[in-house]
Design a protein around this motif. Sequence first.
Motif, PDB file in Angstrom:
ATOM      1  N   VAL A 184     -11.637  14.442  -0.307  1.00  0.00           N
ATOM      2  CA  VAL A 184     -10.633  14.654  -1.357  1.00  0.00           C
ATOM      3  C   VAL A 184      -9.442  15.404  -0.766  1.00  0.00           C
ATOM      4  CG1 VAL A 184     -10.146  15.913  -3.498  1.00  0.00           C
ATOM      5  CG2 VAL A 184     -12.248  14.555  -3.305  1.00  0.00           C
ATOM      6  N   PRO A 214     -14.099   3.194  -2.665  1.00  0.00           N
ATOM      7  CA  PRO A 214     -13.177   4.317  -2.448  1.00  0.00           C
ATOM      8  C   PRO A 214     -13.441   5.039  -1.116  1.00  0.00           C
ATOM      9  CG  PRO A 214     -14.068   4.357  -4.681  1.00  0.00           C
ATOM     10  CD  PRO A 214     -14.810   3.291  -3.937  1.00  0.00           C
ATOM     11  N   TYR A 215     -12.365   5.458  -0.481  1.00  0.00           N
ATOM     12  CA  TYR A 215     -12.493   6.194   0.787  1.00  0.00           C
ATOM     13  C   TYR A 215     -13.417   7.393   0.644  1.00  0.00           C
ATOM     14  CZ  TYR A 215     -11.337   9.257   4.668  1.00  0.00           C
ATOM     15  OH  TYR A 215     -11.438  10.089   5.749  1.00  0.00           O
ATOM     16  N   ILE A 216     -13.204   8.175  -0.393  1.00  0.00           N
ATOM     17  CA  ILE A 216     -14.015   9.401  -0.538  1.00  0.00           C
ATOM     18  C   ILE A 216     -15.491   9.041  -0.703  1.00  0.00           C
ATOM     19  CG2 ILE A 216     -12.180  10.920  -1.373  1.00  0.00           C
ATOM     20  CD1 ILE A 216     -12.912  10.350  -4.192  1.00  0.00           C
ATOM     21  N   PHE A 248      -3.966  11.025   4.244  1.00  0.00           N
ATOM     22  CA  PHE A 248      -4.152  10.178   3.067  1.00  0.00           C
ATOM     23  C   PHE A 248      -4.589   8.774   3.482  1.00  0.00           C
ATOM     24  CE2 PHE A 248      -2.296   6.962   0.221  1.00  0.00           C
ATOM     25  CZ  PHE A 248      -2.885   7.325  -0.979  1.00  0.00           C
ATOM     26  N   ARG A 249      -5.461   8.159   2.687  1.00  0.00           N
ATOM     27  CA  ARG A 249      -5.886   6.786   2.965  1.00  0.00           C
ATOM     28  C   ARG A 249      -5.620   5.892   1.760  1.00  0.00           C
ATOM     29  NH1 ARG A 249      -9.512   6.186   7.689  1.00  0.00           N
ATOM     30  NH2 ARG A 249      -9.867   8.317   8.398  1.00  0.00           N
ATOM     31  N   GLY A 250      -4.960   4.793   2.005  1.00  0.00           N
ATOM     32  CA  GLY A 250      -4.708   3.816   0.949  1.00  0.00           C
ATOM     33  C   GLY A 250      -5.810   2.767   0.933  1.00  0.00           C
ATOM     34  N   TYR A 251      -5.413   1.510   0.846  1.00  0.00           N
ATOM     35  CA  TYR A 251      -6.397   0.422   0.834  1.00  0.00           C
ATOM     36  C   TYR A 251      -7.374   0.576   1.992  1.00  0.00           C
ATOM     37  CZ  TYR A 251      -3.553  -2.195  -2.541  1.00  0.00           C
ATOM     38  OH  TYR A 251      -2.862  -2.601  -3.652  1.00  0.00           O
ATOM     39  N   ALA A 252      -8.648   0.454   1.680  1.00  0.00           N
ATOM     40  CA  ALA A 252      -9.673   0.483   2.722  1.00  0.00           C
ATOM     41  C   ALA A 252      -9.750  -0.896   3.368  1.00  0.00           C
ATOM     42  CB  ALA A 252     -11.015   0.854   2.103  1.00  0.00           C
ATOM     43  N   HIS A 301     -11.697  17.489  -7.131  1.00  0.00           N
ATOM     44  CA  HIS A 301     -12.533  18.602  -6.643  1.00  0.00           C
ATOM     45  C   HIS A 301     -13.459  19.111  -7.750  1.00  0.00           C
ATOM     46  CE1 HIS A 301     -11.255  19.229  -2.567  1.00  0.00           C
ATOM     47  NE2 HIS A 301      -9.992  19.445  -2.874  1.00  0.00           N
ATOM     48  N   THR A 326       1.887   5.332   0.412  1.00  0.00           N
ATOM     49  CA  THR A 326       1.812   6.251   1.551  1.00  0.00           C
ATOM     50  C   THR A 326       1.824   7.720   1.138  1.00  0.00           C
ATOM     51  OG1 THR A 326       4.218   6.017   1.700  1.00  0.00           O
ATOM     52  CG2 THR A 326       2.892   4.689   3.220  1.00  0.00           C
ATOM     53  N   ILE A 343      -5.829  15.788  -7.355  1.00  0.00           N
ATOM     54  CA  ILE A 343      -6.705  16.431  -6.360  1.00  0.00           C
ATOM     55  C   ILE A 343      -7.572  17.498  -7.040  1.00  0.00           C
ATOM     56  CG2 ILE A 343      -6.698  17.975  -4.340  1.00  0.00           C
ATOM     57  CD1 ILE A 343      -6.119  15.081  -3.579  1.00  0.00           C
ATOM     58  N   MET A 398      -7.113  13.331   1.054  1.00  0.00           N
ATOM     59  CA  MET A 398      -6.257  12.503   0.195  1.00  0.00           C
ATOM     60  C   MET A 398      -5.056  13.292  -0.337  1.00  0.00           C
ATOM     61  SD  MET A 398      -7.642   9.501   0.206  1.00  0.00           S
ATOM     62  CE  MET A 398      -7.305   8.494  -1.244  1.00  0.00           C
ATOM     63  N   ALA A 399      -5.072  14.605  -0.127  1.00  0.00           N
ATOM     64  CA  ALA A 399      -4.007  15.461  -0.648  1.00  0.00           C
ATOM     65  C   ALA A 399      -2.850  15.620   0.318  1.00  0.00           C
ATOM     66  CB  ALA A 399      -4.587  16.839  -0.992  1.00  0.00           C
ATOM     67  N   HIS A 400      -3.007  15.098   1.529  1.00  0.00           N
ATOM     68  CA  HIS A 400      -1.967  15.299   2.541  1.00  0.00           C
ATOM     69  C   HIS A 400      -1.550  13.974   3.168  1.00  0.00           C
ATOM     70  CE1 HIS A 400      -2.874  19.543   2.121  1.00  0.00           C
ATOM     71  NE2 HIS A 400      -4.157  19.196   2.177  1.00  0.00           N
ATOM     72  N   ALA A 401      -0.246  13.819   3.335  1.00  0.00           N
ATOM     73  CA  ALA A 401       0.285  12.540   3.812  1.00  0.00           C
ATOM     74  C   ALA A 401      -0.332  12.125   5.149  1.00  0.00           C
ATOM     75  CB  ALA A 401       1.809  12.612   3.936  1.00  0.00           C
ATOM     76  N   THR A 444      -4.632   3.277  -4.428  1.00  0.00           N
ATOM     77  CA  THR A 444      -5.066   2.080  -3.687  1.00  0.00           C
ATOM     78  C   THR A 444      -6.382   2.323  -2.952  1.00  0.00           C
ATOM     79  OG1 THR A 444      -3.649   2.715  -1.834  1.00  0.00           O
ATOM     80  CG2 THR A 444      -2.743   1.128  -3.391  1.00  0.00           C
ATOM     81  N   GLY A 445      -6.593   3.561  -2.492  1.00  0.00           N
ATOM     82  CA  GLY A 445      -7.850   3.893  -1.816  1.00  0.00           C
ATOM     83  C   GLY A 445      -8.813   4.646  -2.698  1.00  0.00           C
ATOM     84  N   VAL A 446      -8.456   4.824  -3.957  1.00  0.00           N
ATOM     85  CA  VAL A 446      -9.315   5.556  -4.911  1.00  0.00           C
ATOM     86  C   VAL A 446     -10.045   4.564  -5.816  1.00  0.00           C
ATOM     87  CG1 VAL A 446      -9.322   7.246  -6.798  1.00  0.00           C
ATOM     88  CG2 VAL A 446      -7.787   7.568  -4.853  1.00  0.00           C
ATOM     89  N   ARG A 447      -9.369   3.491  -6.167  1.00  0.00           N
ATOM     90  CA  ARG A 447      -9.915   2.356  -6.905  1.00  0.00           C
ATOM     91  C   ARG A 447     -10.175   2.636  -8.380  1.00  0.00           C
ATOM     92  NH1 ARG A 447      -7.553  -0.495  -5.081  1.00  0.00           N
ATOM     93  NH2 ARG A 447      -8.625  -2.128  -6.169  1.00  0.00           N
ATOM     94  N   PRO A 457       0.544  11.114  -0.621  1.00  0.00           N
ATOM     95  CA  PRO A 457      -0.785  11.627  -0.970  1.00  0.00           C
ATOM     96  C   PRO A 457      -0.967  11.736  -2.482  1.00  0.00           C
ATOM     97  CG  PRO A 457       0.612  13.393  -0.124  1.00  0.00           C
ATOM     98  CD  PRO A 457       1.371  12.117   0.093  1.00  0.00           C
ATOM     99  N   LEU A 458      -2.204  11.847  -2.897  1.00  0.00           N
ATOM    100  CA  LEU A 458      -2.482  12.068  -4.322  1.00  0.00           C
ATOM    101  C   LEU A 458      -1.830  13.372  -4.755  1.00  0.00           C
ATOM    102  CD1 LEU A 458      -6.294  11.106  -4.521  1.00  0.00           C
ATOM    103  CD2 LEU A 458      -4.293   9.649  -4.913  1.00  0.00           C
ATOM    104  N   ASP A 474       0.832  -1.201   0.000  1.00  0.00           N
ATOM    105  CA  ASP A 474       0.000   0.000   0.000  1.00  0.00           C
ATOM    106  C   ASP A 474       0.865   1.249   0.000  1.00  0.00           C
ATOM    107  OD1 ASP A 474      -2.186   1.591  -0.021  1.00  0.00           O
ATOM    108  OD2 ASP A 474      -2.879   1.078   1.992  1.00  0.00           O
TER     109      ASP A 474
END
Lengths: 407, 407
Positions: free
Chosen positions: B60, B291-293, B69-73, A57, A45, A53, B63-66, A255-258, A47-48, A43
Amino acid sequence: MVTVNHNYLKLPGSYLFSTIGKKVKAYQAEHTDARIISLGIGDVTQPLVPAIIDSLHKAVEEMAHAETFRGYAPDLGYDFLRNAIAKNDYQDRGCQICADEIFVSDGAKSDSGNIQEIFGLDNKVAVCDPVYPVYVDTNVMAGRTGFYNTQRENFDGVIYMPCREENGFLPELPEEVPDLIYLCFPNNPTGGAITKEGLQQWVDYANKNGCVIIYDAAYEAYISEENVPHTIYECEGARTCAIELRSFSKNAGFTGVRLGFTVIPKELVRDGVALHDLWARRHGTKFNGAPYIVQRAGEAVYSTEGKAQLKEQVGYYMRNAKTIRESLANAGFSVSGGVNAPYIWLKTPGKMTSWEFFDYLLEKANVVGTPGSGFGAQGEGYFRLTAFGTYENTLEAISRIEKEVSL
Amino acid sequence: MVTVNHNYLKLPGSYLFSTIGKKVKAYQAEHTDARIISLGIGDVTQPLVPAIIDSLHKAVEEMAHAETFRGYAPDLGYDFLRNAIAKNDYQDRGCQICADEIFVSDGAKSDSGNIQEIFGLDNKVAVCDPVYPVYVDTNVMAGRTGFYNTQRENFDGVIYMPCREENGFLPELPEEVPDLIYLCFPNNPTGGAITKEGLQQWVDYANKNGCVIIYDAAYEAYISEENVPHTIYECEGARTCAIELRSFSKNAGFTGVRLGFTVIPKELVRDGVALHDLWARRHGTKFNGAPYIVQRAGEAVYSTEGKAQLKEQVGYYMRNAKTIRESLANAGFSVSGGVNAPYIWLKTPGKMTSWEFFDYLLEKANVVGTPGSGFGAQGEGYFRLTAFGTYENTLEAISRIEKEVSL
């Protein structure tokens, strides 16, 4: 009387990464002070990147207004994304793949798991060993294998192609001809790459024998060397024998956006049927498209800014890979991978099994990796580390390993 | 020799809504001036409500900041969403469903299509007729049916439960006992609802005979009458016989956002196996989480603002439903549905078949609906209109139908 799918019961234990997750959670619960660093599950680490981003948005804002709101997506993906993929990933590399041969999905794991559905249950499957567990497990669940053989520690009825130090971690053309051949290059878990000539041999073999290659190119963005193909369609004849699976998880941090996609050329016909049509039917019947906002994020991956920002992100992880590989090699470990892939594959020290080394590392260094045996019997005695941590954590993990593991 | 999944070849033609889409596209291409109004595919038209948009933007940004940020759910969904679902959709209604019995997915279409996988191929399936095509088609693709019977216009080996005017569009308990029973209430396509007592009969029947009910409650938000159950778990004993499928598409406009969930109570055991565990294994192996979002957007559906805004949105569509139902009834059509569901089910005028009426409406009124026969043989002579258009388009469509269709 309701019966369950007994094939599911052939699977020993749970999905590899679920098991690791539970083990780590249990350890952390008992050692609340431990600062565990995971170089285990692949996974990301970082950020996007800003281009993605911004795109997200913007797409969210479109969903807020009736004039720009989007409901159900086209079954197979929005044209804006399919066109961008066809152009950037294929046509710009000289590969003749058209937008309508691209099927946008919610990720390569789903596609890897679902693609077997369009084939008969009598097909014989070949996989590398070690291998990403999804290929085998989903064929087991479908009933395309025999039972788990506890002596050999793998499934009856599957052709396993050993990838070990002795053969440079590259599978050899199997003597018994399979029907479906799963290949993943750059490889997960070994981090190995195949040359264009090497891959051409597989394409020729598949065309000669009527096999279908399911080619997982999820790690394509990590290729750093010349003569390593970015797609199987660089090989001559691949359009008549190969399906390619691609992911946005590792090249763009999704990975978390899919988001992912599958390519099936229209010439790929078996048993008198175009596989393209079967997969389209599956998509149309069982899937309702990837989210609009996510497909817009995918489009941003191919923008000028997106490309530049992602090149930097991939570079960041590859610096980790280099650090792990070189530090562990200097410390005396036997390591491979990490040059064209974000995975480093190492031999466990001493006589430790993969899981023994997992437990040892977790306890002594509070570092999580992935046991090689979790990827197959031939992975026993090996261990996978990923380059997807932060640079700081990677340095810290390596320093702990150097300190705690005596060779 | 590679074989394809021959079960796919049993399916006649393409997925219903793909066919409609192609027909409409072709008509529009030939009549570029025609302003076609679609009351066909059940796709929403109102934008996402502000509470959901805010939540998406916020996610969103995370997801822009370390640090955020979220990877695999987590495989089965984030706790924040599973907890919100368990509380709001179940516990607040007095139903004992726990968060860990909820499996978050990318939508009810995927779940409807995939759920059959955990069952053996020897299970006998019962469906209403007419019915949402995915239930039958996915069982065909798996090999759980015989061939398509062109005389009866349905598949051999499936128990079809007719739902026509004569029985108030409600299925009767089948004489031949099935294994898996698909029920959808409020119903797609007929728009009919079942009372709590009516549904209790099905639960009792399933428990007595060892069946499993797969209960699709995607239209629950449209229930306006008392004594219509919002979930099958309002019925006593449902925990030992029912799986429930839910969607965010129709209550929150997520058709292009993609989110749904499946509920499998832990007591639901068949063939000695907890179905909960099998479905968890499928999720873990073939799916990598929504997806996390999107899961954050789902959470916003249950916020105070979200609930208020969505109540208004559902009310907007139900005003459409009322308008269609009452106007067409006044014009002499035989109509049902539209009270607890966003679908109006009408008898085609004269001796027209469903597809004849489709073509007639498209040509004369430039209005698109869904042919009843597309949902099954017993849907022949019926036609579905949805309430998901804009109010203005709905009025315009009805006025065109009144003008162009003589009864």
